[in-house]
Structures are given as C-alpha cells and as structure tokens.
Design a protein around this motif. Structure first.
Motif, short mmCIF file in Angstrom:
data_model
loop_
_atom_site.label_atom_id
_atom_site.label_comp_id
_atom_site.label_asym_id
_atom_site.label_seq_id
_atom_site.Cartn_x
_atom_site.Cartn_y
_atom_site.Cartn_z
N LEU A 98 0.86 -1.20 0.00
CA LEU A 98 0.00 0.00 0.00
C LEU A 98 0.88 1.23 0.00
N LEU A 101 1.35 3.60 3.09
CA LEU A 101 1.87 3.08 4.36
C LEU A 101 3.38 2.85 4.27
N GLU A 105 4.35 -0.31 8.52
CA GLU A 105 2.88 -0.32 8.57
C GLU A 105 2.31 -1.35 7.61
N ASN A 106 2.97 -1.48 6.47
CA ASN A 106 2.51 -2.48 5.50
C ASN A 106 2.57 -3.88 6.09
N LEU A 109 -0.05 -4.29 9.06
CA LEU A 109 -1.49 -4.14 8.80
C LEU A 109 -2.30 -5.44 8.93
N GLU A 120 3.09 -4.51 15.74
CA GLU A 120 4.23 -3.71 15.31
C GLU A 120 5.56 -4.39 15.66
N ARG B 9 -3.24 7.10 8.96
CA ARG B 9 -2.28 6.76 7.90
C ARG B 9 -2.75 7.29 6.55
N LEU B 289 -6.71 -6.59 -1.37
CA LEU B 289 -5.65 -7.14 -0.54
C LEU B 289 -6.21 -7.56 0.83
N TRP B 293 -6.54 -11.40 2.49
CA TRP B 293 -6.05 -11.81 3.81
C TRP B 293 -7.15 -12.38 4.68
#
Ligand SMILES: Nc1ncnc2c1ncn2[C@@H]1O[C@H](COP(=O)(O)OP(=O)(O)OP(=O)(O)O)[C@@H](O)[C@H]1O
Ligand SMILES: [Mg+2]
Lengths: 222, 829
Positions: A98, A101, A105-106, A109, A120, B9, B289, B293
């Motif tokens: 993404l 991000l 963060e990617n 997520l 994290e 974000r 995406l 998931w």
C-alpha cells in the motif's frame, strides 16, 4: 500427515461473448503439508487462475479443493474469507504494497486487522529478518523492486500462514535480485514449515521446489 | 482503535485531505451563515424592541389582573407598567391638553430615552441618552409643550391634584414618535404620583400597557399565555409588528444568505463526491488485498464506515470551529451598529452544522464508497477483474435527494427548494448537451489548428465523458459564482436605490388646511422641496358589504383595530402599482371613480375584492364607498404611504389635516424649530435616525455578504480542484508514456495548458449564458426588480474560467512534468 492441498477434478470454464473457454481442465493433485510446489507453463496456460482457485479467491466451475482437509468450493465468500484468514498468505509479482503506508505499517497491517496487539513488534522482527531493519519508515516508492518484494515476503510470513501462495514472485526482478528474494522465500518457508505454492516462468526457481506441475492450455502435462 | 489508525495513515498519505477539506468547508459555510443569520435576526429584533421599549407589549383598556405580573415574574421576565391618558396641564396661567405617560422606574426595558436641558436643539451634544425616568415629584416635558405652556426647567407643573417639578426635556422616547399617531404634546411622569394627582377616576379613558422583556422563549411563552387568556380588551404588540418595512428588507437579506449557504454546501458536497470517488478508485487494490487476507466484506465495510464516521465527526468539529470564527468576525464588525448588544446564538445553528456534515457524508461520500467492500479478492491476481460500483446515476439521485432535503430544511420552503434545485438540474443538463456540441465542434476545427491544439482537443474528446462531467462541474460552479456576484450587487443597488441620499427625512404632519399654503411656502423659501401634500382624514373601518367586521377580521388586520388614515390623491403615488382594477384616470365617468383604492396586504387581511362596499366612521359621520382598485406600495421608500386612497375632493367635507415629507439636511435642522414656533400645532417627525440605522445595517450586511461570497468562492475552487484531480492519474500516466517516447516537457506542458484553458473557456461561456438566464428569473420572480443585461458576466465568465481552470489545472498537474517519468510510472503501478 494430512495433505495441505488436494484437488479433485477441478474445472474452470468461462463464457465470453463469442464462446466457452476451458481455462482449467480436470486438475487433480495433492500436496503434503510443508512441501513446496511450482506451477509452470506458457503464458495463458491458466497458472494464475489455478493459484486463485487454490487460495480460495474464487470458486471453480466444478470440482473440489481441500485446504488442510477442509473442502472450500462449497463455502460462501464469508466462509472462504475465514479460511483465508486462518490458512493463507500471498506474495505477488507486483508486490501489492500500500503506497500510503510505510514498510513497517505495511507488514503490521494484516496483523492489526486480526487484532494482534503485538503487530508492530512482530512486523519489526520480520523486516529485520528480511534485512530491512534500517528501512522501517520508508515508503514503498522509495524502495527498490527487490526491497519491495522483501517487504511483501515479510508481510506474508508475519501472519504465519500454513500455505503460502506466490504468483511469479521474482517476475519483476532482475536475475541477481530474483535469486536473493527466492533464497529468502525458501529459507523462511523452511523455518516456518509452511506449504509453498508458487507460479513461475523460471526453470531454476521451479527446480528448487519438491513438486512441479506443468500446465498447458489448462491441462496438467506430466 | 484500528479505524482511527488507518484514518491517520490515510491522512498522512494525503488521500483524505480533499474529502476532509470539503466536509470542513460545507460545515463551516453553514455554521457561519446560520449563526450570523440567527444572531443578526435576534439582534435586530432586540433593536426594534427598542422602538417598543420592550420585547413585548400588552395593551389594554382595563387595568391588568395581578396574575399577569405574577406570571411574568414566574417566567423571569422584566416588567414595566405604563398608564397613558390625556389631561390638562397647567403652568401658572398657561394650560394645554397633553398626552401623559406615567411609568414605573424600570421603564424603558429596551432602548433609551433621549433627554436634554435645551429645547429644540439640533446639536446632538446637548442630548443625553438615559434609561432613568422622572423621580416621584418630577415630570419630564415633551419638546412640543415648551412653547405651548411657556415652561422653563424648574417650573412647577400641575397635573390634576399633583404639583410636579419639570426637570428634563424629552427629545425622543424609544416607544415614541415613529408612527403618525404618536405626536403632539407629551409628558412623562412617575407612576407613584398617579395617586396624588387623582386623575384616574372610574370612567376615565386610560390605556394600560404592560411592557415585558427577557429570553426569547420566555417572552413567546408569556405571549401565548396572554393569548390563551382571550381577553377582548387586550392586544399584543411585538417588535415585528412595529417595524414591518424593515422586515421585508431583512427577509430578502436572509433569503440571499440562505441561497449563498445552500450554494456553498452544494459545491462542497460535489467536491466531496468527486474526492470520495477518487478515494474509492485508489482503494480498490487495498480492499482486494484486505480480502485476500481473509477480511470479509462485512468487516471491510465496518472498517470504512467507521473511518468515515470518525472523519465526519472530526471534520464537523473543525468546520464548526472555523464557522464560529468567521461568524464571530462578522458579528464584531456589526456589533457597534447594534447598541442593544448581540444576543447569543441558539443551539439551532449547531444542529444545522452537525446535520449538514453528516448528511453530506451520507449523501456524497458513502455512496461512492459503499460498494468498495464488494471488490473481488481475485483482483490481487488479475487486474482486469471488474469492480461493480454503484452507478453514477444512483449516486446522483442520492446526492440530489439529500441536497433537496437540506435546502427544504434550511429554507423551510418546499417551493424555493424545488425552484433552486430544479433550476440547477436543468442547468447541468443543458450544460452537458451544450458542452458535447462544443467539444464536437472543437474537434472539427482542430484540423486547422496547430499540433498542440489538435492534441489537446483530441485528448478532451477521447476522455469526453470525463470532460463533460468536469465541464458540468466547472460551469455550474462558475455560473453560481457569477449569479451570486451579480445578485449581490443588484440587491445592494436595490437597497440603496430605495434610500437615495436626499430621501425625505422629515414628515410634517398635523397641518390644518389653512396652514398648508404658508407652511409650504415657508419651506420653499428655505430651499427645501416638500413632496406632495396629502390631506388626511382619521377614520375607523366599520362595515364590509353592509356587515359589521367580524372578530377574525379585526384580529387579522392591524389597520382596522385602531383608526386609519384616509387620504386623497389624483396621481398614483410614487412606487405604487395598481394590481387589480384601474386608477382614477382610466375610470373617469364611471361610478367607480368615486371609489377607494386599497393597499394589497390590507385587502388580503380583510378579504376585500374589487367592488366590495365598505363603510368608515369619520368623527361620527358615515362614509360609504366601494373598492375600485387594489394597489401595492413600497413601505421602504420613506414617503407617506396610505392603506386607503380616494380621488381628490371626496374627503373635503370631513375634518382633515395635511401631511407631507421633505428632505432637510442635517445642518439646517434649526429651521424645523422656526416652523414649529410659528405653527405650534404642527408636528415634525424626524426620520434621520431610523434612516441612518437602516443604511448602516445595510452597509454592514453587504460586507458580511461579501465575506460569505468569498467562502462560496473557496467552495467553488475546491470543486474545480477535485474535478481536476479526478483525471490526474490518467493524465499522469499518459504524459509519462509520452515522455518516455521522447516528447519534450514543453510540448506536454503546452498540451496540458491548452486542455485546461479550453475546458475553462468553454465552461465559462456556458456559465455566462446560464447565469444571465438565472439572474433574469431571480430578478423577475424572486426579487421583483427590473431585469438588466450584464455584459460583465460575458467577459468574466469565459476569461475567468479559462484563467482559473488553467492555473488550477497546471498547478495541480505540475508533478506530471517535474517528476521523472520512470518514477511516475512506478508510482502508478
Ligand atoms: N474471467 C475470465 N474471462 C475470460 N478469460 C479469462 C478469464 N480468466 C482467465 N481468462 C483467460 O484464461 C487464460 C489463462 O489466464 P491466466 O491468468 O491464468 O494465465 P497465466 O498462465 O497466469 O498466464 P501468464 O503467465 O501470462 O500470467 C488466459 O487466456 C486469460 O485471458
Ligand atoms: Mg499469471
């Protein structure tokens, strides 16, 4: 040992404006948990289609697919989503990070989406594992292709999937970088004892897998 | 919270700024307008309250029951009792009949008395504004009585048995001389002295007034309570009743604000819809995406809806704050004009803002995002997987319905909303059609044009559905701005035309027939130009078509409750318009020529039609006549205006007095005193203060309108920005490819520039055509002022459009040429 993937007379037919197209024709195979499989074949052979069906992203026209013993073709989209959440991870040819991000963060997520409190921390560990500990705050556009794919691999493994699907993971990379990335893929795969299914054009990559399926015009060629 | 994290974000990634900005803007516009309208209205009501000396006056021919005071106290209202009666006043040997007002010390509840120690001074520094009243044992004398009774301050004046010391001269009372009935010799005394004076005896004619002031809700409450008492002796007077003429101007101002507000909200909403659409497009991959998931559609939807709600909440809060600041700034600038102070805004504007924010989100952002969660996860593998978003027409319908409901809610008028939005709908349809034709034409012409022009036109044509959409957005925005700009000026022109610098500022009234000639020549001698003289007969309306007035008719019409002024005129007075029937000059020889011309509002209140016969009682005599015409007039024009007009001569056998209006410049006001000394029974009413207040208010209101216009302009620019952004990705990709193929930056830049320039020019042209039409309709039907042609629109529209879109477009697209093509291709991947 249970089979990670079993398919039974899998067929995929699409109807276009002019005619019916048989994209997959009677696909039968099984794969044990922890093994790796390469799907190879010329362009348009139906490799991506098969991968999408195996991963539960779509339903076949007929036939059955068992993932870790569970039949998925009769499930509705909600239920398949639950199966994906439990078992499946992805790595793509075009990375699919993404853009808004950071690398960290990617990776974090999908864990956050599961409500993982330590998202994290784990993301950081996996990024360090793929050698990007110094690039946590970088955005995808400032990373090279190989680096982006390493972030994608970290993201895929961070969710600890039982089965990892990769569609031409090195297709967009030069051969040296491609080698590094595929080394990483196999390395982490072995550590985590995941089943690996990958689509590739590259003979060398395919040969590193324990099993190979050759597709041509929707049929398995032995 | 995950949604919050994602929101942050997205914000960092810059994808939300346009959405948030549009929302903030919509809320800020409504908040500021709603708050300003609310507070100005309240303040002006309070200001006009000072013409009544209260927020509410109950007028009665009998003493008030004790329950009235108790009830008022229970409602936390301030009160003041007033008695009004006529009595002989004595000063030594001199005596004169005077109208006496006995007040409690709480009087006046609103506004101030103007008093002085010097009589007939025009020098304002001698005046003193006060809320004091005469102490017991004192009396304050009206200016007019000074020469009549030969009074000096300090003299003892007798009213009945009471001996009171004259301590001040009253120049003006807040509830005093603004109407025709309120002139003559007046004195003000303290209620405490009524007992000793013994003037009030059973059977004496006394007016009892109860003045009330307090919070709006309490006052309304009390007013309703009095109505429920249903006492036939009582009449309720509100500030609104007392200032009808100012009211119509204010109503128009409010309509304008409302229109501006609706336009602002609508523009912001369009920007929101465009921005949300782009947001949705850019989030397709993300959603695919998330779903690969294992997030279900439901979960994804919850995630996005929650994000939206959070965003809307924050944006509404920020919009509220900005709106509040703007409104506060506006209020500061008018506050000095409203000496009675500006009441706080109610909670309604907050509600308005909140509902607006949420509705915009519901109507414009959510429809664009709603089907995002249905994106197939297969899209992560196959780019060509279709995304079935809700169709543009569905989204349009939803947005349209929401805006419609909002406008109905703001304006509380279904018809206004229908006209407003129907008009806009028509405009966008016509715009689309017209734009298509222009584009097609442009493509043909391009054969002869240079290569950049050819390329630009080809680009516009190739993307024609997008181009047309942008054109509709641009031209409706430019159109609305042009309309606002023009209507604002024509509104102001309208106002100031009504109030020319030498508008009559004095009414000379109560002039006996034999005094008309000498007073007229005296005024002319001083170089003043008195307007027409009207002879004036006081009468009471008694019957319509031979039937006594019903109670309902009496209640409905202010004009029949007390005496009305009948007058005569040969000419149709200035600003009067005959709506039904004919004026005398077309009736000569027919029996209707002996009829009466009635003002339209009164005719409506009383249900009068042409030919109805009506009877007046004039000092005991009966005057019977029939309605021969119905006429409209402009109360704002500061001319003597009459509900009932007769042809010359009809009234000459009844006791009459004459009246005129005249402009007397400030520095010559002392002449008034000379007239008054020579003709002590005449009264002169000074309108300067009223006119000045109105003028100042209009000045300030126009300043406010300009600020609001600026806000609307910002809304318009955001729409344009959003529209340009919506084609950004595509342009960027094309340009990147062109550059890799070897096109120079300059070529690309000039093609882009020409594209935007043409878009702006064509949109501006269409907008100018539309604006002229809309203004014509507005002027003719809403403001009812004569229509004029606006050449400025035809210049400003196309050129302004070309400039604005050109600059905005190039600025927004600067990345296209500054970022290396490789990078932009990679970013788009
Ligand atoms: N929904 C669909 N409608 C029509 N044709 C389809 C559809 N899905 C797949 N196809 C066709 O089926 C064939 C197989 O597609 P697929 O993407 O699986 O090929 P692939 O083996 O992955 O090829 P490549 O190596 O180029 O990625 C292609 O010819 C494709 O055009
Ligand atoms: Mg493929």
């Amino acid at each position: 040992m249970t089979n990670a993937i079993v398919t039974n007379n899998l067929n995929e037919i699409v109807t276009t404006a002019e005619n019916e197209l048989k994209i997959l024709d009677d696909i039968n195979f099984s794969l044990t948990q922890g093994e790796s499989l390469a799907i190879v074949g010329p362009s348009g052979a139906g490799k991506s289609t098969l991968l999408g069906l195996l991963a539960g992203l779509d339903v076949p026209s007929s036939g059955e697919i068992y993932l870790s013993g569970k039949e998925i073709t009769q499930l509705d989209e909600e239920q398949r989503a639950a199966v994906r959440a439990e078992l499946v991870g992805f790595v793509f040819q075009t990375f699919q990070l993404l853009p808004s991000l950071t690398a960290l963060e990617n990776v974090a997520l999908p864990l956050e989406l599961r409500g993982d409190k330590t998202a994290e921390k784990q993301a950081r560990e996996y990024l360090e594992r793929v050698g990007l500990g110094e690039r946590l705050k970088h955005y995808p556009r400032t990373l090279s292709g190989g680096e982006q794919q390493r972030v994608a691999i970290a993201r895929a493994f961070a969710c600890k999937p039982k089965i990892l699907f990769a569609d031409e993971p090195t297709g967009n990379l030069d051969s040296v970088t491609g080698k590094k990335v595929s080394d990483l893929l196999f390395e982490i795969n072995q550590e985590s004892d995941a089943t690996l299914v990958l689509v590739t054009h590259e003979q060398r990559l395919a040969e590193r897998c324990q099993n190979i399926i050759r597709l041509d015009a929707g049929k398995i060629k032995v | 919270m995950l949604s919050w994290k994602l929101l942050k974000r997205d914000w960092k990634g810059g994808q939300l700024s346009l959405i948030a900005f549009s929302l903030v803007l919509a809320v800020a516009v409504v908040t500021s307008i709603a708050m300003v309208a609310d507070r100005v209205e309240k303040a002006l009501n309070r200001e006009t309250s000072s013409f009544l000396a209260a927020d509410l006056v109950i007028n009665s021919s009998k003493a008030f029951d004790a329950s009235y005071l108790q009830h008022a106290k229970a409602k936390n209202l301030q009160t003041a009792n007033i008695l009004q009666f006529s009595s002989m006043l004595f000063n030594g040997d001199e005596s004169n009949l005077a109208s006496v007002k006995a007040v409690e010390s709480s009087y006046p509840l609103r506004g101030q008395l103007t008093v002085s120690d010097v009589a007939f001074t025009a020098d304002e520094s001698d005046w003193e504004k006060t809320t004091e009243t005469p102490k017991p044992g004192e009396v304050w004398i009206g200016e007019r009585l000074i020469p009549l009774l030969n009074i000096k301050l300090g003299d003892e004046v007798e009213i009945g048995q009471a001996k009171l010391k004259a301590t001040k001269i009253v120049v003006a009372e807040p509830d005093g001389a603004t109407g025709f009935s309120a002139f003559g010799a007046r004195v003000l005394m303290n209620m405490a002295d009524i007992e000793t004076s013994q003037v009030i005896q059973p059977g004496s004619r006394v007016r009892y007034k109860l003045l009330l002031a307090g919070e709006e809700a309490d006052v309304n409450n009390f007013s309703q309570w009095v109505k429920d008492q249903n006492s036939p002796h009582e009449r309720i007077i509100t500030p609104r009743d007392s200032q009808e003429n100012l009211q119509s101007t204010l109503d128009r101002g409010r309509q304008f604000l409302l229109l501006a507000g609706s336009v602002g909200v609508m523009l912001a909403a369009i920007a929101l819809a465009l921005a949300s659409n782009r947001y949705a497009q850019r989030h397709i991959n993300q959603v695919a995406l998330l779903k690969s998931w294992g997030q279900s559609a439901k979960q994804v939807r919850r995630l996005y809806v929650l994000q939206c709600a959070l965003l809307a909440f924050i944006a509404t809060l920020i919009g509220l704050a900005i709106g509040w600041v703007i409104h506060e700034f506006l209020m500061r600038s008018v506050s000095e004009l409203l000496p009675q102070g500006i009441p706080k805004a109610g909670y309604k504007p907050l509600l308005t803002a909140f509902v607006t924010g949420m509705s915009c989100l519901l109507g414009f952002a959510l429809p664009a995002l709603w089907h995002l969660p249905t994106v197939s996860p297969l899209r992560v593998l196959r780019r060509d997987v279709e995304v079935s978003f809700s169709s543009y027409s569905t989204r349009f319908l939803i947005g349209f319905a929401i805006i419609f409901l909002l406008v109905v809610w703001y304006s509380e008028s279904l018809s206004l909303a229908i006209y407003f939005l129907g008009g806009l709908l028509l405009v966008s349809l016509v715009t689309g059609l017209f734009g298509y034709l222009l584009l097609a034409l442009g493509k043909r012409v391009a054969h002869w044009a240079g290569s950049s022009w050819k390329l630009a036109l080809a680009n516009l044509w190739r993307r024609r559905s997008q181009t047309l959409l942008q054109m509709v957005a641009f031209s409706s925005t430019i159109l609305l701005l042009l309309v606002m700009l023009t209507v604002r000026t024509s509104l102001l022109d309208d106002w100031s035309a009504k109030m020319p610098a030498d508008a009559p500022n004095h009414f000379v009234v109560n002039v006996a027939p034999y005094e008309v000639e000498p007073v007229n020549s005296l005024l002319k001698q001083e170089n003043f130009e008195p307007q027409s003289w009207y002879s004036l007969v006081r009468a009471r309306l008694t019957q319509i078509n031979g039937v006594d007035l019903t109670e309902e008719q009496q209640r409905n019409s202010e004009s029949v409750r007390r005496e009305v002024n009948l007058s005569t005129s040969t000419e149709l007075p200035i600003d009067n318009k005959v709506l039904q029937g004919k004026w005398w000059d077309e009736l000569s020889g027919t029996p209707e020529q002996q009829g009466v011309s009635v003002e339209e509002e009164v005719a409506k209140d009383l249900g009068l039609k042409l030919g109805d016969s009506i009877s007046f009682s004039v000092g005991g005599q009966v005057l019977q006549t029939s309605v021969s015409s119905i006429r409209s007039l402009k109360w704002e024009n500061m001319q003597p205006n009459f509900y009932f007009l007769f042809p010359k001569g009809v009234l000459k056998n009844y006791p009459n007095m004459s009246i005129t209006s005249v402009y007397i410049p400030r520095q010559k006001k002392t002449v008034v005193n000379d007239v008054l000394k020579l003709y002590p029974t005449i009264a002169v009413i000074d309108l300067d203060e009223i006119i000045n207040t109105i003028k100042k208010i209009i000045d300030k209101v126009s300043l406010g309108l300009e600020l609001i216009l600026l806000l609307v302009l910002v809304c318009g620019s955001v729409v344009m920005f959003a529209a340009i952004s919506s084609s950004f990705d595509e342009r960027q990709q094309e340009s990147a490819i062109l550059r890799t193929l070897g096109s120079s930056r300059n070529t690309i830049l000039s093609v882009l520039g020409i594209e935007f320039f043409l878009l702006g020019l064509l949109s501006g042209l269409i907008a100018a055509i539309g604006a002229e039409a809309v203004i014509y309709l507005l002027q003719t039907y809403m403001f009812q002022i004569p229509h004029d042609f606006h050449p400025s629109i035809w210049l400003l529209g196309p050129l302004g459009g070309a400039f604005l879109i050109g600059v905005l477009g190039l600025w927004r697209s600067r990345e296209i040429v500054t970022v290396p093509p490789l990078q932009s291709l990679r970013a788009l991947n």
